[in-house]
Write a protein that holds these residues in place. Structure first.
Motif, PDB file in Angstrom:
ATOM      1  N   ALA A   1      -5.418  55.176 -38.842  1.00 47.05           N
ATOM      2  CA  ALA A   1      -4.850  54.527 -40.032  1.00 47.05           C
ATOM      3  C   ALA A   1      -5.850  53.556 -40.646  1.00 47.05           C
TER       4      ALA A   1
ATOM      5  N   ALA B   1      -7.968  54.095 -44.315  1.00 52.13           N
ATOM      6  CA  ALA B   1      -7.414  53.199 -45.341  1.00 52.13           C
ATOM      7  C   ALA B   1      -8.476  52.827 -46.371  1.00 52.13           C
TER       8      ALA B   1
ATOM      9  N   ILE C   1       0.648  49.284 -41.184  1.00 51.37           N
ATOM     10  CA  ILE C   1       0.257  50.202 -40.112  1.00 51.37           C
ATOM     11  C   ILE C   1       1.502  50.842 -39.495  1.00 51.37           C
TER      12      ILE C   1
ATOM     13  N   GLU D   1       2.826  53.454 -41.743  1.00 48.93           N
ATOM     14  CA  GLU D   1       1.916  54.604 -41.808  1.00 48.93           C
ATOM     15  C   GLU D   1       2.023  55.482 -40.569  1.00 48.93           C
ATOM     16  N   THR D   2       2.231  54.863 -39.400  1.00 47.91           N
ATOM     17  CA  THR D   2       2.165  55.587 -38.130  1.00 47.91           C
ATOM     18  C   THR D   2       3.519  55.896 -37.510  1.00 47.91           C
TER      19      THR D   2
END
Length: 226
Positions: A167, A171, A180, A183-184
């Motif tokens: 990530a 980015a 984060i 995103e994950t």
């Protein structure tokens, strides 16, 4: 895209390494070579070549001899040695002749990916040109020594560390723990724990974003970024 020439005397190994290169975002295989002569021909003829992954043990000459010859001809293409040669004299000679990195066979995809991502980080750092302050000089010299994954302490998952690392690497700018997490798919607390680990081991850098009021927001960026 960073254009790469893959040099290895073993055609099967060359194909595997080329496939590895193709899996790393931002890199593209420009060609393969299986001898010193083929390598020099590729360096002379491939347009926009940026990087050579150079084997040392070639049937007609050594990889280091190829590096010497390409420099003699005025080619400044970057070189990463990718070889089973692990004697200190060869490693030292590679350093003195300007190889940016040295990857010892056998290796997994993660090993090559680490070197390529560090190389891409170095190029981003250098793209700005101009003069450098000491902090930027330190980043330039430290970029290629950065390891993608820290030695994880007990209770930390390599899979989770990889999610956070990827990530950050992909980015466009600094990310917060909440970003984060989104995103994950991790929790914010887990993302924060791994971000702090990456910061402590020098893989990530902490920046602060100040708002109108309250505490500044902690944001993180992958350490090889300028």
């Amino acid at each position: 895209m960073i254009e790469v020439l893959v040099v290895d005397d073993d055609t099967r190994v060359a194909r595997v390494n080329a496939a590895y290169v193709g899996k790393v975002p931002g890199f593209r295989v420009a060609g393969e070579a299986h001898s010193a002569a083929e390598a020099l021909h590729g360096i002379e003829t491939l347009p926009h070549l940026d990087l050579v992954l150079m084997d040392h043990y070639l049937p007609d000459e050594t990889g280091l001899a190829v590096v010497q010859e390409m420099r003699r001809r005025g080619h400044q293409t970057d070189v990463i040695m990718v070889t089973a040669a692990r004697d200190i004299s060869t490693v030292q000679a590679a350093m003195r002749q300007g190889a940016l990195q040295y990857l010892v066979k056998p290796f997994a995809f993660a090993g090559l990916r680490t070197k390529l991502e560090a190389y891409a980080g170095l190029r981003r750092t250098l793209d700005g040109g101009g003069e450098a302050e000491q902090a930027q000089v330190d980043r330039i010299f430290g970029a290629l020594s950065a390891s993608a994954e820290p030695d994880l302490p007990k209770g930390h998952s390599p899979t989770t560390a990889e999610l956070v690392r990827r990530a950050l690497v992909t980015a466009e700018g600094p990310l917060s723990a909440q970003e984060i997490a989104e995103e994950t798919g991790l929790s914010r607390q887990t993302a924060q724990r791994y971000l702090k680990l990456l910061e402590r081991t020098g893989r990530a850098r902490l920046t602060l974003k100040y708002g109108d009021a309250g505490r500044p927001e902690h944001r993180y960026v992958w350490a090889t970024r300028a």
